[in-house]
Design a protein around this motif. Structure first.
Motif, mmCIF file in Angstrom:
data_model
loop_
_atom_site.group_PDB
_atom_site.id
_atom_site.type_symbol
_atom_site.label_atom_id
_atom_site.label_comp_id
_atom_site.label_asym_id
_atom_site.label_seq_id
_atom_site.Cartn_x
_atom_site.Cartn_y
_atom_site.Cartn_z
ATOM 1 N N ARG A 5 27.454 21.068 0.138
ATOM 2 C CA ARG A 5 28.898 21.300 0.204
ATOM 3 C C ARG A 5 29.347 22.170 -0.963
ATOM 4 O O ARG A 5 28.810 22.060 -2.054
ATOM 5 C CB ARG A 5 29.659 19.967 0.181
ATOM 6 N N THR A 6 30.336 23.050 -0.700
ATOM 7 C CA THR A 6 30.915 23.859 -1.773
ATOM 8 C C THR A 6 32.426 23.661 -1.778
ATOM 9 O O THR A 6 33.008 23.317 -0.752
ATOM 10 C CB THR A 6 30.615 25.357 -1.578
ATOM 11 N N LYS A 7 33.025 23.890 -2.942
ATOM 12 C CA LYS A 7 34.470 23.662 -3.069
ATOM 13 C C LYS A 7 35.245 24.915 -3.472
ATOM 14 O O LYS A 7 36.382 24.823 -3.917
ATOM 15 C CB LYS A 7 34.725 22.541 -4.078
ATOM 16 N N SER A 8 34.610 26.077 -3.338
ATOM 17 C CA SER A 8 35.309 27.339 -3.606
ATOM 18 C C SER A 8 34.482 28.483 -3.039
ATOM 19 O O SER A 8 33.289 28.324 -2.744
ATOM 20 C CB SER A 8 35.505 27.546 -5.113
ATOM 21 N N VAL A 9 35.133 29.649 -2.931
ATOM 22 C CA VAL A 9 34.414 30.846 -2.503
ATOM 23 C C VAL A 9 33.276 31.146 -3.472
ATOM 24 O O VAL A 9 32.167 31.506 -3.065
ATOM 25 C CB VAL A 9 35.388 32.050 -2.425
ATOM 26 N N GLU A 10 33.560 30.969 -4.772
ATOM 27 C CA GLU A 10 32.549 31.262 -5.793
ATOM 28 C C GLU A 10 31.308 30.386 -5.609
ATOM 29 O O GLU A 10 30.181 30.866 -5.707
ATOM 30 C CB GLU A 10 33.123 31.056 -7.212
ATOM 31 N N GLU A 11 31.545 29.099 -5.336
ATOM 32 C CA GLU A 11 30.392 28.198 -5.124
ATOM 33 C C GLU A 11 29.619 28.599 -3.875
ATOM 34 O O GLU A 11 28.397 28.484 -3.824
ATOM 35 C CB GLU A 11 30.881 26.745 -4.964
ATOM 36 N N THR A 12 30.342 29.059 -2.859
ATOM 37 C CA THR A 12 29.675 29.499 -1.630
ATOM 38 C C THR A 12 28.838 30.749 -1.905
ATOM 39 O O THR A 12 27.704 30.861 -1.434
ATOM 40 C CB THR A 12 30.729 29.774 -0.529
ATOM 41 N N GLU A 13 29.396 31.666 -2.701
ATOM 42 C CA GLU A 13 28.629 32.868 -3.054
ATOM 43 C C GLU A 13 27.386 32.504 -3.867
ATOM 44 O O GLU A 13 26.317 33.090 -3.692
ATOM 45 C CB GLU A 13 29.517 33.856 -3.818
ATOM 46 N N LYS A 14 27.542 31.522 -4.741
ATOM 47 C CA LYS A 14 26.393 31.056 -5.542
ATOM 48 C C LYS A 14 25.291 30.522 -4.629
ATOM 49 O O LYS A 14 24.108 30.845 -4.811
ATOM 50 C CB LYS A 14 26.882 29.979 -6.525
ATOM 51 N N LEU A 15 25.678 29.713 -3.660
ATOM 52 C CA LEU A 15 24.710 29.195 -2.689
ATOM 53 C C LEU A 15 24.024 30.360 -1.975
ATOM 54 O O LEU A 15 22.802 30.382 -1.806
ATOM 55 C CB LEU A 15 25.415 28.283 -1.682
ATOM 56 N N GLY A 16 24.834 31.355 -1.582
ATOM 57 C CA GLY A 16 24.269 32.528 -0.916
ATOM 58 C C GLY A 16 23.270 33.258 -1.797
ATOM 59 O O GLY A 16 22.199 33.660 -1.334
ATOM 60 N N SER A 17 23.597 33.383 -3.070
ATOM 61 C CA SER A 17 22.713 34.156 -3.951
ATOM 62 C C SER A 17 21.382 33.433 -4.174
ATOM 63 O O SER A 17 20.342 34.074 -4.333
ATOM 64 C CB SER A 17 23.408 34.493 -5.272
ATOM 65 N N ILE A 18 21.419 32.101 -4.141
ATOM 66 C CA ILE A 18 20.175 31.329 -4.257
ATOM 67 C C ILE A 18 19.262 31.633 -3.072
ATOM 68 O O ILE A 18 18.058 31.792 -3.213
ATOM 69 C CB ILE A 18 20.497 29.811 -4.341
ATOM 70 N N ILE A 19 19.878 31.745 -1.890
ATOM 71 C CA ILE A 19 19.108 32.059 -0.686
ATOM 72 C C ILE A 19 18.637 33.515 -0.719
ATOM 73 O O ILE A 19 17.474 33.827 -0.455
ATOM 74 C CB ILE A 19 19.959 31.785 0.578
ATOM 75 N N GLY A 20 19.557 34.408 -1.087
ATOM 76 C CA GLY A 20 19.254 35.839 -1.068
ATOM 77 C C GLY A 20 18.091 36.239 -1.958
ATOM 78 O O GLY A 20 17.330 37.154 -1.635
ATOM 79 N N LYS A 21 17.954 35.518 -3.055
ATOM 80 C CA LYS A 21 16.882 35.797 -4.017
ATOM 81 C C LYS A 21 15.501 35.768 -3.371
ATOM 82 O O LYS A 21 14.587 36.436 -3.832
ATOM 83 C CB LYS A 21 16.934 34.699 -5.102
ATOM 84 N N PHE A 22 15.357 34.974 -2.307
ATOM 85 C CA PHE A 22 14.029 34.779 -1.719
ATOM 86 C C PHE A 22 13.815 35.539 -0.414
ATOM 87 O O PHE A 22 12.759 35.415 0.198
ATOM 88 C CB PHE A 22 13.799 33.280 -1.485
ATOM 89 N N LEU A 23 14.803 36.319 0.015
ATOM 90 C CA LEU A 23 14.669 37.005 1.309
ATOM 91 C C LEU A 23 13.750 38.214 1.202
ATOM 92 O O LEU A 23 13.809 38.972 0.241
ATOM 93 C CB LEU A 23 16.030 37.409 1.853
ATOM 94 N N ARG A 24 12.922 38.358 2.212
ATOM 95 C CA ARG A 24 11.960 39.452 2.306
ATOM 96 C C ARG A 24 12.169 40.138 3.661
ATOM 97 O O ARG A 24 12.824 39.594 4.531
ATOM 98 C CB ARG A 24 10.529 38.886 2.226
ATOM 99 N N PRO A 25 11.570 41.333 3.845
ATOM 100 C CA PRO A 25 11.668 41.966 5.157
ATOM 101 C C PRO A 25 11.240 40.999 6.259
ATOM 102 O O PRO A 25 10.337 40.190 6.044
ATOM 103 C CB PRO A 25 10.692 43.137 5.050
ATOM 104 N N LYS A 26 11.895 41.073 7.389
ATOM 105 C CA LYS A 26 11.670 40.235 8.583
ATOM 106 C C LYS A 26 12.368 38.887 8.512
ATOM 107 O O LYS A 26 12.396 38.146 9.496
ATOM 108 C CB LYS A 26 10.190 39.999 8.883
ATOM 109 N N ASP A 27 12.920 38.518 7.338
ATOM 110 C CA ASP A 27 13.659 37.252 7.280
ATOM 111 C C ASP A 27 15.019 37.430 7.947
ATOM 112 O O ASP A 27 15.706 38.426 7.727
ATOM 113 C CB ASP A 27 13.869 36.802 5.821
ATOM 114 N N VAL A 28 15.393 36.450 8.760
ATOM 115 C CA VAL A 28 16.694 36.479 9.427
ATOM 116 C C VAL A 28 17.447 35.195 9.080
ATOM 117 O O VAL A 28 16.910 34.098 9.218
ATOM 118 C CB VAL A 28 16.537 36.606 10.954
ATOM 119 N N VAL A 29 18.684 35.365 8.608
ATOM 120 C CA VAL A 29 19.560 34.225 8.348
ATOM 121 C C VAL A 29 20.652 34.242 9.410
ATOM 122 O O VAL A 29 21.396 35.217 9.541
ATOM 123 C CB VAL A 29 20.190 34.298 6.938
#
Ligand SMILES: Nc1ncnc2c1ncn2[C@@H]1O[C@H](COP(=O)(O)OP(=O)(O)OP(=O)(O)O)[C@@H](O)[C@H]1O
Ligand SMILES: [Mg+2]
Length: 151
Positions: A5-29
């Motif tokens: 759960r997140t309580k702000s846009v900033e926290e949601t972006e933080k969650l996104g950046s944690i995921i984005g750090k590990f994305l490689r070609p062919k990964d689909v979210v």
């Protein structure tokens, strides 16, 4: 399933950046959630985590936005897509090999998405809180789980 759960846009972006750090070609979210759920906010974070410098805006009118990067990034908004064929004709599959891909309204085009997609359902808890339910048959699941425990 991972539930966050997140309580702000900033926290949601933080969650996104944690995921984005590990994305490689062919990964689909694959993002699923109503209007204003926070799909684009999460996508912005994902792009940031991937090191994309450009500001990510929703590709509602263009369907597909492409961003250069160490791993190239593709942002799809299927909201106005009438059929899976329409997304195919926009060149969707051509990007899958070499790019990491985020799809908003992914449930509308699910037959085009790989079985290994990372699915994220977003639910509004209230005006400022959002619940993210993350699941899928992808090695990203355990990587993200581990990373979230350290945050
Ligand atoms: N915890 C939160 N995380 C993200 N956004 C939040 C949160 N709390 C409130 N919001 C608000 O919810 C909205 C999310 O907008 P966003 O464009 O990311 O949604 P979306 O799911 O992409 O919508 P659309 O279907 O129109 O593309 C923004 O207005 C933002 O301020
Ligand atoms: Mg959006």
């Amino acid at each position: 399933m991972i539930v966050v759960r997140t309580k702000s846009v900033e926290e949601t972006e933080k969650l996104g950046s944690i995921i984005g750090k590990f994305l490689r070609p062919k990964d689909v979210v694959a993002l699923v959630g109503d209007l204003g759920a926070g799909k684009t906010a999460l996508t912005r974070g994902i792009a940031k985590g991937m090191g994309i410098k450009e500001y990510v805006v929703s590709p509602t009118f263009t369907i597909i936005n492409f961003y250069k990067g160490v791993v190239p990034f593709v942002h799809v908004d299927a909201y106005r897509v009438e059929s899976e064929e329409e997304l195919e004709e926009a060149g969707f599959s051509d990007f899958l090999d070499e790019c990491a891909v985020v799809v908003e309204w992914a449930d509308k085009v699910k037959n085009l998405l790989p079985d290994s997609s990372l699915w994220i359902d977003i639910y509004p808890v209230d005006t400022i809180e959002r619940e993210f339910r993350i699941y899928g048959k992808t090695p990203l699941m355990s990587i993200i789980q581990k990373e979230l425990m350290q945050n």
